[in-house]
Enzyme design. Sequence first.
Site, PDB file in Angstrom:
ATOM      1  N   CYS A  66      -8.206  -6.066   5.431  1.00  0.00           N
ATOM      2  CA  CYS A  66      -7.901  -7.406   4.918  1.00  0.00           C
ATOM      3  C   CYS A  66      -9.472  -8.426   4.807  1.00  0.00           C
ATOM      4  O   CYS A  66      -9.909  -8.359   6.283  1.00  0.00           O
ATOM      5  CB  CYS A  66      -7.434  -8.325   5.064  1.00  0.00           C
ATOM      6  SG  CYS A  66      -7.191  -9.556   4.649  1.00  0.00           S
ATOM      7  N   CYS A 214      -8.487 -12.264  -2.566  1.00  0.00           N
ATOM      8  CA  CYS A 214      -8.178 -11.265  -2.048  1.00  0.00           C
ATOM      9  C   CYS A 214      -9.936 -10.720  -1.591  1.00  0.00           C
ATOM     10  O   CYS A 214     -10.290 -10.303  -3.364  1.00  0.00           O
ATOM     11  CB  CYS A 214      -6.938 -10.278  -2.535  1.00  0.00           C
ATOM     12  SG  CYS A 214      -6.814  -8.528  -1.751  1.00  0.00           S
TER      13      CYS A 214
HETATM   14  N1  LIG Z   1      -2.644  -6.772   0.741  1.00  0.00           N
HETATM   15  C1  LIG Z   1      -2.881  -5.818   1.288  1.00  0.00           C
HETATM   16  C2  LIG Z   1      -3.971  -6.138   2.355  1.00  0.00           C
HETATM   17  C3  LIG Z   1      -4.465  -8.026   2.277  1.00  0.00           C
HETATM   18  C4  LIG Z   1      -5.829  -7.320   1.444  1.00  0.00           C
HETATM   19  C5  LIG Z   1      -5.894  -9.348   1.082  1.00  0.00           C
HETATM   20  N2  LIG Z   1      -5.735 -10.201   1.609  1.00  0.00           N
HETATM   21  C6  LIG Z   1      -8.067  -9.642   1.615  1.00  0.00           C
HETATM   22  O1  LIG Z   1      -7.914 -10.351   2.089  1.00  0.00           O
HETATM   23  O2  LIG Z   1      -8.099  -7.612   1.512  1.00  0.00           O
HETATM   24  C7  LIG Z   1      -2.334  -4.330   1.022  1.00  0.00           C
HETATM   25  O3  LIG Z   1      -1.469  -4.468   1.304  1.00  0.00           O
HETATM   26  O4  LIG Z   1      -3.704  -3.773   0.881  1.00  0.00           O
END
Ligand SMILES: N[C@H](CCC[C@H](N)C(=O)O)C(=O)O
Length: 271
Positions: A66, A214
Site C-alpha cells: 500500500c 491509491c
Molecule cells: N486495495 C489494494 C491495497 C491498498 C493499495 C492502495 N490504497 C495504495 O495506496 O497503494 C489492493 O488490494 O491491492
Amino acid sequence: MQGAGNDYIYVNTLRHPIADPVRTSIKWSSCHTGIGSDGLVLIGKSTKADFSMRIFNADGSEAMMCGNASRCIGKYVYDNKLTQKEVITLETLSGIKILKLHTENGLVEEVTVDMDLPLLTNSRQINTPDGKMLAKTITVDGKEYKGTFVCMGNPHLVIFIDDIKNVNLPAIGPKLENHPLFPERTNVEFVEVLPDGSLRMRVWERGSGITMACGTGACATAVAAYLNHKAGRKSRVRMDGGDLQVHWNETDGHVYMTGPAVKVFDGEIEI
Ligand SMILES: N[C@H](CCC[C@H](N)C(=O)O)C(=O)O
C-alpha cells in the site's frame, strides 16, 4: 491517518497486537458501526527492516502493498519517536521498501517511497498466455475497455479515457475488479491525460471500492502512461483526494512515489 485522502486505521502492534486483523478491519472500516476507513494497517517489528507493514482492505482481504500507507507509517514512526532516522526500511509482503522522510519542525510532512520495479507480467495475477497485458481490450456489458496491467506488488488495470467525468465507477469498478482475467481480483484505474500533461486518475480499489487516492495505483498509472506514450517518466497523478509525484527512474528502473502523510486523530476503541 490519510495519504492524499486514502484513509486507514493504523495500529502500532508493538504496543497493541491485533489477533484477528481480517475481522477487525471489516468491523472498524465500517463508517456507521465502526471508525470508518479504507482499511486497517498494522505497524510491526521486523528482523529484516526497521519496521513492517501489513495492510487489510475494508473487506478484510490482505494486500501485498500500500503506497499511501507506507508514507503514513514513515510519519507515524518518526513523529512518535520510534526512530530518529530520516531514511527507513519497511518490510512488506512485496519486499522491503526504502522511505525517505521529508521533515519540517521535527515532523514528517512528505515521504518519498522507492516502490521498486514495476512488473508487467504476473501469471499469478493475470490470466493471459504470457501473464502480460499491454493495451488489450476487455469487453464488459458490451462495452470495450482497453487496459494495461501493471503489478506494483499488487495488481492494477489502467484504462485511459478521453473524459473521466463519463466513467460510472460504482457500476464498472466491481465488474472489472472481479473479471475472470484477474484470479486475485484487481485494482482499477481510469485515467485522463490533462492538457498540462498531468494524469487525472480515479480508482476503484480491490477490497475497498472507490477511494480518494491509491499510491500503488498512481505508480501503475504513471508506468502505463509511459508505456502507452502518453507521458514521460515523471508524472503528477491527480486524484480525488490529492496529487502524488511519480518518477519511473530510467537508471535503476525503480518507481519513486512522493506525497503527503497526515495524522487525522489518535483514538481508543474496544476490540
Ligand atoms: N486495495 C489494494 C491495497 C491498498 C493499495 C492502495 N490504497 C495504495 O495506496 O497503494 C489492493 O488490494 O491491492
